[in-house]
Design a protein around this motif. Sequence first.
Motif, PDB file in Angstrom:
ATOM      1  N   ASN A   1      14.105  -0.152  -2.406  1.00 43.27           N
ATOM      2  CA  ASN A   1      13.573   1.123  -1.931  1.00 43.27           C
ATOM      3  C   ASN A   1      13.947   2.332  -2.778  1.00 43.27           C
ATOM      4  O   ASN A   1      13.351   3.382  -2.633  1.00 43.27           O
TER       5      ASN A   1
ATOM      6  N   LYS B   1       5.055   2.090  -6.025  1.00 45.08           N
ATOM      7  CA  LYS B   1       6.318   1.344  -6.173  1.00 45.08           C
ATOM      8  C   LYS B   1       6.114  -0.047  -6.774  1.00 45.08           C
ATOM      9  O   LYS B   1       6.918  -0.491  -7.600  1.00 45.08           O
TER      10      LYS B   1
ATOM     11  N   ALA C   1      -1.126  -2.084   8.056  1.00 41.41           N
ATOM     12  CA  ALA C   1      -1.510  -2.734   6.791  1.00 41.41           C
ATOM     13  C   ALA C   1      -1.983  -4.166   7.065  1.00 41.41           C
ATOM     14  O   ALA C   1      -2.982  -4.626   6.500  1.00 41.41           O
TER      15      ALA C   1
ATOM     16  N   TYR D   1       4.179  -0.484  13.392  1.00 36.85           N
ATOM     17  CA  TYR D   1       5.163  -1.358  12.752  1.00 36.85           C
ATOM     18  C   TYR D   1       4.825  -2.831  12.961  1.00 36.85           C
ATOM     19  O   TYR D   1       4.659  -3.266  14.101  1.00 36.85           O
TER      20      TYR D   1
ATOM     21  N   GLU E   1      13.523  -0.497  14.258  1.00 36.93           N
ATOM     22  CA  GLU E   1      13.697   0.153  12.954  1.00 36.93           C
ATOM     23  C   GLU E   1      14.907   1.078  12.983  1.00 36.93           C
ATOM     24  O   GLU E   1      15.280   1.611  14.030  1.00 36.93           O
TER      25      GLU E   1
ATOM     26  N   ASN F   1      16.118  -7.374   9.568  1.00 33.10           N
ATOM     27  CA  ASN F   1      14.839  -8.022   9.276  1.00 33.10           C
ATOM     28  C   ASN F   1      14.579  -7.975   7.775  1.00 33.10           C
ATOM     29  O   ASN F   1      14.698  -6.926   7.152  1.00 33.10           O
TER      30      ASN F   1
ATOM     31  N   LEU G   1      15.719  -8.706   0.646  1.00 37.02           N
ATOM     32  CA  LEU G   1      15.344  -7.382   1.142  1.00 37.02           C
ATOM     33  C   LEU G   1      14.573  -6.569   0.104  1.00 37.02           C
ATOM     34  O   LEU G   1      14.645  -6.836  -1.094  1.00 37.02           O
TER      35      LEU G   1
ATOM     36  N   ALA H   1       0.808  -1.227   0.000  1.00 38.17           N
ATOM     37  CA  ALA H   1       0.000   0.000   0.000  1.00 38.17           C
ATOM     38  C   ALA H   1       0.838   1.271   0.000  1.00 38.17           C
ATOM     39  O   ALA H   1       0.316   2.360  -0.211  1.00 38.17           O
TER      40      ALA H   1
ATOM     41  N   ASN I   1       6.666  -8.364   1.879  1.00 38.82           N
ATOM     42  CA  ASN I   1       6.633  -6.976   1.428  1.00 38.82           C
ATOM     43  C   ASN I   1       6.515  -6.963  -0.098  1.00 38.82           C
ATOM     44  O   ASN I   1       7.238  -7.691  -0.787  1.00 38.82           O
TER      45      ASN I   1
ATOM     46  N   GLY J   1      11.643  -8.706   6.498  1.00 37.78           N
ATOM     47  CA  GLY J   1      10.233  -8.369   6.294  1.00 37.78           C
ATOM     48  C   GLY J   1       9.385  -9.585   5.956  1.00 37.78           C
ATOM     49  O   GLY J   1       8.185  -9.461   5.727  1.00 37.78           O
TER      50      GLY J   1
ATOM     51  N   ILE K   1      12.807  -6.332  17.171  1.00 35.44           N
ATOM     52  CA  ILE K   1      13.341  -5.656  15.981  1.00 35.44           C
ATOM     53  C   ILE K   1      13.194  -4.160  16.242  1.00 35.44           C
ATOM     54  O   ILE K   1      12.141  -3.719  16.720  1.00 35.44           O
TER      55      ILE K   1
ATOM     56  N   ASP L   1       7.585  -5.004  -2.066  1.00 30.22           N
ATOM     57  CA  ASP L   1       8.753  -4.420  -2.745  1.00 30.22           C
ATOM     58  C   ASP L   1       9.966  -5.349  -2.725  1.00 30.22           C
ATOM     59  O   ASP L   1      11.086  -4.904  -2.913  1.00 30.22           O
TER      60      ASP L   1
ATOM     61  N   GLY M   1       1.565   2.445   8.332  1.00 31.80           N
ATOM     62  CA  GLY M   1       2.635   1.517   8.682  1.00 31.80           C
ATOM     63  C   GLY M   1       2.327   0.072   8.334  1.00 31.80           C
ATOM     64  O   GLY M   1       1.188  -0.294   8.041  1.00 31.80           O
TER      65      GLY M   1
HETATM   66  C1  UD1 Z   1      10.536  -2.789   6.233  1.00 33.94           C
HETATM   67  C2  UD1 Z   1      10.684  -3.267   7.681  1.00 33.94           C
HETATM   68  C3  UD1 Z   1      12.152  -3.392   8.011  1.00 33.94           C
HETATM   69  C4  UD1 Z   1      12.843  -4.346   7.050  1.00 33.94           C
HETATM   70  C5  UD1 Z   1      12.561  -3.962   5.584  1.00 33.94           C
HETATM   71  C6  UD1 Z   1      13.013  -5.084   4.683  1.00 33.94           C
HETATM   72  C7  UD1 Z   1       8.802  -2.356   8.944  1.00 33.94           C
HETATM   73  C8  UD1 Z   1       8.324  -1.302   9.885  1.00 33.94           C
HETATM   74  N1  UD1 Z   1      10.063  -2.286   8.567  1.00 33.94           N
HETATM   75  O1  UD1 Z   1      11.152  -1.520   6.155  1.00 33.94           O
HETATM   76  O2  UD1 Z   1      12.320  -3.880   9.349  1.00 33.94           O
HETATM   77  O3  UD1 Z   1      14.228  -4.362   7.306  1.00 33.94           O
HETATM   78  O4  UD1 Z   1      11.166  -3.750   5.360  1.00 33.94           O
HETATM   79  O5  UD1 Z   1      12.920  -4.720   3.342  1.00 33.94           O
HETATM   80  O6  UD1 Z   1       8.031  -3.221   8.591  1.00 33.94           O
HETATM   81  N2  UD1 Z   1       3.347  -0.746   3.381  1.00 33.94           N
HETATM   82  C9  UD1 Z   1       1.970  -0.812   3.429  1.00 33.94           C
HETATM   83  N3  UD1 Z   1       1.312   0.087   4.214  1.00 33.94           N
HETATM   84  C10 UD1 Z   1       1.945   1.005   4.988  1.00 33.94           C
HETATM   85  C11 UD1 Z   1       3.361   1.050   4.920  1.00 33.94           C
HETATM   86  C12 UD1 Z   1       4.035   0.162   4.115  1.00 33.94           C
HETATM   87  O7  UD1 Z   1       1.347  -1.630   2.775  1.00 33.94           O
HETATM   88  O8  UD1 Z   1       1.261   1.764   5.679  1.00 33.94           O
HETATM   89  C13 UD1 Z   1       4.056  -1.695   2.485  1.00 33.94           C
HETATM   90  C14 UD1 Z   1       4.925  -1.000   1.467  1.00 33.94           C
HETATM   91  O9  UD1 Z   1       4.197  -0.767   0.281  1.00 33.94           O
HETATM   92  C15 UD1 Z   1       6.071  -1.981   1.256  1.00 33.94           C
HETATM   93  C16 UD1 Z   1       6.120  -2.765   2.564  1.00 33.94           C
HETATM   94  O10 UD1 Z   1       4.931  -2.469   3.266  1.00 33.94           O
HETATM   95  O11 UD1 Z   1       5.825  -2.881   0.191  1.00 33.94           O
HETATM   96  C17 UD1 Z   1       7.318  -2.339   3.416  1.00 33.94           C
HETATM   97  O12 UD1 Z   1       7.235  -0.943   3.669  1.00 33.94           O
HETATM   98  P1  UD1 Z   1       8.495  -0.023   3.523  1.00 33.94           P
HETATM   99  O13 UD1 Z   1       8.097   1.364   3.824  1.00 33.94           O
HETATM  100  O14 UD1 Z   1       9.202  -0.284   2.269  1.00 33.94           O
HETATM  101  O15 UD1 Z   1       9.355  -0.562   4.772  1.00 33.94           O
HETATM  102  P2  UD1 Z   1      10.920  -0.473   4.960  1.00 33.94           P
HETATM  103  O16 UD1 Z   1      11.271   0.861   5.513  1.00 33.94           O
HETATM  104  O17 UD1 Z   1      11.623  -0.920   3.771  1.00 33.94           O
END
Ligand code: UD1
Length: 458
Positions: free
Chosen positions: A232, A25, A84, A202, A157, A174, A229, A13, A104, A176, A155, A106, A80
Amino acid sequence: MPHDNTIAVILAAGKGTRMHSSKPKVLQTLLGEGMLQYVAATAGTVAGSVLTVIGYGAEQVRAAYPELAEGFVEQLAQKGTGHALQAAWDRVRQSGATHCLVLNGDAPLVQPEDLEELVGTAHEGADIVFLTTTLPDAGAFGRVLRGSAGNVTGIVEAKDFNPAIHGADTGEVNTGLFCLSVGAVEAALFSLTSANRAGEYYITDLVGLGVQAGLKVHALKREDAPDLLGVNSPLELARAEERLRAGQTERLLASGVLLHQHEQIVVGPRAAIDPGAELTGPCRILGATTIGQGATIGAFCQITNCVIDAGATVREFCHLEDAHVCAGAVAGPYSRLRPGADVGENARVGNFVEMKKASLGKGAKASHLTYLGDTAVGAGANIGAGTITCNYDGVHKHQTNIGAGAFIGSNTALVAPVQVGENALVAAGSVITKTVPDGALAVARARQTNLEGRGKKS
Ligand code: UD1
Ligand code: CA
């Protein structure tokens, strides 16, 4: 085989602010396929069903992935990763699954084996299992905290990580990827708070909360596995795409496909190339393209969703989309084959020839500077240089049929709808608006008149 008692939730999201793009993304592409396509395909091999949490650009994501329609869940405000998962939780509960695999959106390079291990450990009785890896520089990733006995305690952040409080940075981060026991984690999931520097809920806080609540929490550690991972930034996207690309060409080489300048060849994950085909880079073979044994693809071609039969030749600088090139046929250099172009056996389509919904019969030739749209050309016909099918009257498209063995002289305009019979001959420079019968010679141009007297007097 997918595990029916496991549902996957893909978190997709977020906007992806660090990509500096207005596009969500998960719509960014690698080897011509959207990022989410990779994650969903991998999730689907392991989990019985797949949910995808969307939010930013939800309509664009829905439009790009109609095949995922049933599994979309909207997170209306992006508060966060934990938030989600909360947004998807009703659907998780309704599914009746005992375990929830979280990915994730991404992280397109994650492989089914990575998830299998996670799910396997969860099914052995762990309540929360997650995958970690170690990096020389942990950067912006979440830090894994362990107690003196090596047991996981939480964990943190990157933004909140403070060695004075959390101990030295070990470089363990982590990924994810989580597998959660649906019954065991629910209380912790809905007790997440946003008391952190980003003010977000988180998912990573589940680990500390789980440990405190006495849940069985396991971290599976992989040494140096950057592919797990998330992507980003544009730089990380480029690196991930390059790793995928190199993996694809390595597999093709190992299977017996001949690749020249292989470092400049892009082959999408859905393309299938038979051993004995020969490609020269740079070129891009995308979508569901298939290329048969002995076919050759020259440099600087882009071929998307095409069928290139065994023994066909596509020479340099061609752009092909939804087209078919048969055995023994030669396309290019510089041919443009648009959707519905069909180049028959031993036919020839040459430089600066464009075809759209058009077929060239067996051995037919359109060698230079031609447009064939909504056209069927019979076997052995010859289409002279500069021939244009005028298929569009400004409102509708119309069909042109050219019979087998016909000869169309250079610079002819065929005003559709129109038929040229078998073995007919059209004189160069004609504008053909009426049927040319089989075997007839059609001349449709002004006669040449020579007027005396222009020259200087001697
Ligand atoms: C996240 C992890 C981090 C990990 C990393 C690995 C958290 C808080 N952090 O960080 O520990 O090392 O991934 O790649 O989880 N998303 C939603 N809704 C939201 C926010 C994010 O669906 O409100 C989705 C994003 O689209 C994305 C995924 O969650 O696909 C991860 O979010 P992102 O902001 O990329 O987290 P990171 O900072 O990379
Ligand atoms: Ca990320």
